[in-house]
Design a protein around this motif. Sequence first.
Motif: not given
Ligand SMILES: *[C@@H]1O[C@H](CO)[C@@H](O)[C@H](O)[C@H]1NC(C)=O
Length: 116
Positions: A55, A57, A59, A62, A100, A107, A109
């Motif tokens: 997965r 992401e 961001t 965050k 992320n 996970s 970052i």
């Molecule tokens: C990173 O992604 C994971 C899974 O989606 C999530 O649980 C976590 O909170 C995320 N961390 C940040 C710092 O965005």
Amino acid sequence: MKTCVCAILVCLLCLPASRAKSSAPAVQVYSRRPGDVKDNTLVCHVTGFYPPDIRIELTQNKREMPGAQQTDLAFEENWHYHLIKHVPFTPHKEDTYACNVTHMGRSSIYTWEPDM
Ligand SMILES: *[C@@H]1O[C@H](CO)[C@@H](O)[C@H](O)[C@H]1NC(C)=O
């Protein structure tokens, strides 16, 4: 006879495991154009991972950025996979942009550096 059947079963069970070992992704975060320019694209390049379940992401402070697109899962040699996720953005100096990546329950970052 019984021993023989058991041996075959054990071998069949080992086959998929010997094909590929798990491998952590290597991640690079960069923008398509240098620095703080308008109408830029934030890119997260993820390579060399296995298993393919992952997965990613992108961001901003965050929070997941809407409108990101992901390439199809493609694999390299040795059953390792790579993916690219990207999103159009106009960077704001005060904001932090990151990628992320969650793989095998872990996970990580990776923060974008605007003046690279
Ligand atoms: C990173 O992604 C994971 C899974 O989606 C999530 O649980 C976590 O909170 C995320 N961390 C940040 C710092 O965005």
